[in-house]
Design an enzyme around this catalytic site. Structure first.
Site, PDB file in Angstrom:
ATOM      1  N   TYR A  53       0.821  -1.476  -0.178  1.00 41.55           N
ATOM      2  CA  TYR A  53      -0.110  -0.421  -0.015  1.00 41.55           C
ATOM      3  C   TYR A  53       0.714   1.125   0.170  1.00 41.55           C
ATOM      4  O   TYR A  53      -0.042   2.205  -0.678  1.00 41.55           O
ATOM      5  CB  TYR A  53      -0.865   0.146   1.506  1.00 41.55           C
ATOM      6  CG  TYR A  53      -2.068  -0.972   1.033  1.00 41.55           C
ATOM      7  CD1 TYR A  53      -1.924  -2.575   1.560  1.00 41.55           C
ATOM      8  CD2 TYR A  53      -3.555  -0.594  -0.072  1.00 41.55           C
ATOM      9  CE1 TYR A  53      -2.661  -3.138   1.363  1.00 41.55           C
ATOM     10  CE2 TYR A  53      -4.274  -2.085   0.110  1.00 41.55           C
ATOM     11  CZ  TYR A  53      -3.782  -2.763   0.121  1.00 41.55           C
ATOM     12  OH  TYR A  53      -5.083  -4.009   0.181  1.00 41.55           O
ATOM     13  N   ARG A  56       1.410   1.938  -3.578  1.00 46.45           N
ATOM     14  CA  ARG A  56       0.204   2.667  -4.486  1.00 46.45           C
ATOM     15  C   ARG A  56       0.354   3.708  -3.970  1.00 46.45           C
ATOM     16  O   ARG A  56      -0.732   5.208  -4.405  1.00 46.45           O
ATOM     17  CB  ARG A  56      -0.694   1.947  -4.461  1.00 46.45           C
ATOM     18  CG  ARG A  56      -0.438   0.246  -4.476  1.00 46.45           C
ATOM     19  CD  ARG A  56      -1.813  -0.491  -4.019  1.00 46.45           C
ATOM     20  NE  ARG A  56      -3.392  -0.054  -4.896  1.00 46.45           N
ATOM     21  CZ  ARG A  56      -4.577   0.176  -4.568  1.00 46.45           C
ATOM     22  NH1 ARG A  56      -4.771  -1.166  -3.836  1.00 46.45           N
ATOM     23  NH2 ARG A  56      -5.193  -0.098  -4.908  1.00 46.45           N
ATOM     24  N   ASN A  87     -12.314   2.285  -6.306  1.00 46.61           N
ATOM     25  CA  ASN A  87     -10.920   2.504  -6.409  1.00 46.61           C
ATOM     26  C   ASN A  87     -10.926   3.328  -5.164  1.00 46.61           C
ATOM     27  O   ASN A  87     -11.602   3.566  -4.602  1.00 46.61           O
ATOM     28  CB  ASN A  87     -11.348   3.853  -7.097  1.00 46.61           C
ATOM     29  CG  ASN A  87     -11.042   2.805  -8.427  1.00 46.61           C
ATOM     30  OD1 ASN A  87     -11.007   2.020  -9.377  1.00 46.61           O
ATOM     31  ND2 ASN A  87     -11.593   3.611  -9.674  1.00 46.61           N
ATOM     32  N   HIS A 104     -14.824   0.269  -1.390  1.00 52.22           N
ATOM     33  CA  HIS A 104     -13.344  -0.678  -1.117  1.00 52.22           C
ATOM     34  C   HIS A 104     -11.786   0.189   0.102  1.00 52.22           C
ATOM     35  O   HIS A 104     -11.265  -0.066   0.597  1.00 52.22           O
ATOM     36  CB  HIS A 104     -12.972  -1.487  -2.043  1.00 52.22           C
ATOM     37  CG  HIS A 104     -13.441  -2.011  -3.017  1.00 52.22           C
ATOM     38  ND1 HIS A 104     -13.146  -2.289  -4.358  1.00 52.22           N
ATOM     39  CD2 HIS A 104     -14.923  -3.109  -2.296  1.00 52.22           C
ATOM     40  CE1 HIS A 104     -14.542  -3.587  -4.943  1.00 52.22           C
ATOM     41  NE2 HIS A 104     -15.321  -3.871  -3.346  1.00 52.22           N
ATOM     42  N   GLY A 170     -14.933   1.436 -16.363  1.00 54.47           N
ATOM     43  CA  GLY A 170     -13.704   0.635 -15.620  1.00 54.47           C
ATOM     44  C   GLY A 170     -13.223  -0.208 -14.899  1.00 54.47           C
ATOM     45  O   GLY A 170     -12.664  -0.491 -14.354  1.00 54.47           O
ATOM     46  N   THR A 171     -14.763  -1.171 -15.211  1.00 56.16           N
ATOM     47  CA  THR A 171     -14.796  -2.088 -14.106  1.00 56.16           C
ATOM     48  C   THR A 171     -15.012  -3.548 -14.853  1.00 56.16           C
ATOM     49  O   THR A 171     -15.704  -3.611 -15.777  1.00 56.16           O
ATOM     50  CB  THR A 171     -15.702  -1.959 -12.809  1.00 56.16           C
ATOM     51  OG1 THR A 171     -15.809  -3.427 -12.272  1.00 56.16           O
ATOM     52  CG2 THR A 171     -16.846  -1.734 -13.189  1.00 56.16           C
ATOM     53  N   SER A 172     -14.553  -4.367 -14.662  1.00 58.11           N
ATOM     54  CA  SER A 172     -14.376  -5.907 -15.358  1.00 58.11           C
ATOM     55  C   SER A 172     -15.359  -7.058 -14.207  1.00 58.11           C
ATOM     56  O   SER A 172     -15.684  -7.709 -15.030  1.00 58.11           O
ATOM     57  CB  SER A 172     -13.475  -6.763 -14.841  1.00 58.11           C
ATOM     58  OG  SER A 172     -13.190  -7.232 -13.270  1.00 58.11           O
TER      59      SER A 172
HETATM   60  N1  APR Z   1     -10.002   2.851 -20.130  1.00 55.69           N
HETATM   61  C1  APR Z   1     -11.538   2.276 -18.895  1.00 55.69           C
HETATM   62  N2  APR Z   1     -11.376   0.874 -18.628  1.00 55.69           N
HETATM   63  C2  APR Z   1     -10.437   0.298 -18.857  1.00 55.69           C
HETATM   64  C3  APR Z   1      -9.271   1.111 -19.309  1.00 55.69           C
HETATM   65  C4  APR Z   1      -9.094   2.538 -19.567  1.00 55.69           C
HETATM   66  N3  APR Z   1      -8.489   3.310 -20.242  1.00 55.69           N
HETATM   67  N4  APR Z   1      -7.902   0.239 -19.024  1.00 55.69           N
HETATM   68  C5  APR Z   1      -8.238  -0.798 -18.498  1.00 55.69           C
HETATM   69  N5  APR Z   1     -10.054  -0.779 -18.542  1.00 55.69           N
HETATM   70  C6  APR Z   1     -10.662  -2.138 -17.621  1.00 55.69           C
HETATM   71  C7  APR Z   1     -10.214  -3.641 -18.388  1.00 55.69           C
HETATM   72  O1  APR Z   1     -11.087  -3.554 -19.737  1.00 55.69           O
HETATM   73  C8  APR Z   1     -11.608  -4.138 -16.877  1.00 55.69           C
HETATM   74  O2  APR Z   1     -12.159  -4.369 -17.100  1.00 55.69           O
HETATM   75  O3  APR Z   1     -10.957  -1.396 -16.337  1.00 55.69           O
HETATM   76  C9  APR Z   1     -11.362  -2.692 -15.729  1.00 55.69           C
HETATM   77  C10 APR Z   1     -10.313  -3.015 -14.602  1.00 55.69           C
HETATM   78  O4  APR Z   1     -10.812  -3.987 -13.859  1.00 55.69           O
HETATM   79  P1  APR Z   1     -10.446  -5.039 -12.901  1.00 55.69           P
HETATM   80  O5  APR Z   1      -8.478  -5.026 -12.942  1.00 55.69           O
HETATM   81  O6  APR Z   1     -11.194  -6.031 -12.819  1.00 55.69           O
HETATM   82  O7  APR Z   1     -10.767  -3.858 -12.108  1.00 55.69           O
HETATM   83  P2  APR Z   1     -11.753  -3.706 -10.280  1.00 55.69           P
HETATM   84  O8  APR Z   1     -12.792  -4.154 -11.799  1.00 55.69           O
HETATM   85  O9  APR Z   1     -11.442  -2.455 -10.366  1.00 55.69           O
HETATM   86  O10 APR Z   1     -11.820  -4.410  -9.406  1.00 55.69           O
HETATM   87  C11 APR Z   1     -12.284  -4.658  -8.868  1.00 55.69           C
HETATM   88  O11 APR Z   1     -11.284  -5.392  -7.316  1.00 55.69           O
HETATM   89  O12 APR Z   1      -9.172  -6.705  -6.702  1.00 55.69           O
HETATM   90  C12 APR Z   1     -10.332  -6.154  -6.199  1.00 55.69           C
HETATM   91  O13 APR Z   1     -10.920  -4.125  -5.072  1.00 55.69           O
HETATM   92  C13 APR Z   1      -9.609  -4.839  -5.937  1.00 55.69           C
HETATM   93  O14 APR Z   1     -11.496  -3.239  -6.327  1.00 55.69           O
HETATM   94  C14 APR Z   1     -11.029  -3.774  -6.673  1.00 55.69           C
HETATM   95  C15 APR Z   1     -12.036  -5.175  -7.150  1.00 55.69           C
END
Ligand code: APR
Length: 229
Positions: A53, A56, A87, A104, A170-172
């Site tokens: 951390y 980061r 985030n 989170h 921007g989230t998976s």
């Molecule tokens: N613009 C938009 N989306 C983007 C970009 C960009 N420039 N670059 C990457 N991405 C997308 C990817 O395609 C992916 O779908 O951002 C997403 C990131 O996914 P993760 O890395 O899984 O992040 P997130 O969804 O925030 O993870 C959720 O998991 O590890 C835990 O607590 C942590 O909050 C986090 C949670």
């Protein structure tokens, strides 16, 4: 004013230079979750967790809000906007958004490891072993680790239930309960999902997938929404 709820993930901050978690160069390719983001990791190897951390936090000092952060702040001129973010950075706030709910936790805050109500702003980027709370216990990152409850999830779900529009950026959508919030939004509400690798989200009505980066897709969508009122 119409209510918009915005659920953001690490992709929101990618163009600000902060790593995501699951992209090819993501944080979970450099570290194992179980080594740095669980209560067991904290008990087993506090030094490694503190280092993870601190790194980061140091990176965040050099990061600036990107066009997507600023565009969301612009939206507040004509809509009642609530940001629900996964985030832990403060880029939404620095980009001008007023109502930001951190599901989170927050990287720039630390808390007592014996009394979670004792939360402090961390001056600088480094939290060290021996940095103690007012009750004399070690301070820990103010982060929701895997296996820990998500204290703000009920408030986030309520915001989604009351939203007229939802925007996902921007989230998976792989981590619950955050990923389940889309199901709290009224079926008839327009929903937009901006992510270059947006995953298919079955059975969600009125969902428009925009396979663009946040920096490109969010300002365009904000322009569209601003022109609708
Ligand atoms: N613009 C938009 N989306 C983007 C970009 C960009 N420039 N670059 C990457 N991405 C997308 C990817 O395609 C992916 O779908 O951002 C997403 C990131 O996914 P993760 O890395 O899984 O992040 P997130 O969804 O925030 O993870 C959720 O998991 O590890 C835990 O607590 C942590 O909050 C986090 C949670």
């Amino acid at each position: 004013m119409k209510k918009i709820v915005v659920l953001t993930g690490a992709g929101m901050s990618a163009e600000s230079g902060l790593k995501t978690f699951r992209d090819h160069d993501g944080l979970w390719h450099d570290y194992r979750v179980e080594d740095v983001a669980t209560p067991e990791a904290w008990r087993r190897n506090m030094d490694l967790v503190l280092e993870f951390y601190n790194e980061r936090r140091k990176n965040l000092l050099d990061a600036r809000p990107n066009a997507a952060h600023f565009a969301l702040a612009r939206l507040e001129g004509k809509y009642d906007v609530n940001i629900v973010t996964q985030n832990v950075d403060d880029l939404h706030e620095r980009g001008g958004s007023i109502k930001v709910l951190h599901l989170h936790g927050e990287l720039k805050k630390v808390r007592s490891s014996v009394d979670p109500s004792l939360v402090y702003e961390l001056p600088g980027w480094e939290l060290k072993k021996g940095d103690l709370c007012e009750k004399g216990s070690q301070l820990r990152p103010h982060i929701v680790w895997f296996g820990e409850p998500v204290p703000l999830i009920a408030e986030a779900a309520d915001l989604c239930e009351r939203a007229d529009i939802m925007i996902l950026i921007g989230t998976s959508l792989q981590v619950y309960p955050a990923a389940g919030l889309i199901h709290y939004v009224f079926a008839g509400a327009p929903k937009y999902y901006i992510d270059p690798k947006a995953v298919e989200v079955p059975y969600i009505p009125k969902l428009e997938i925009i396979r663009k980066t946040a920096g490109e897709g969010v300002p365009d969508l904000v322009d569209r929404l601003m022109s609708e009122v």
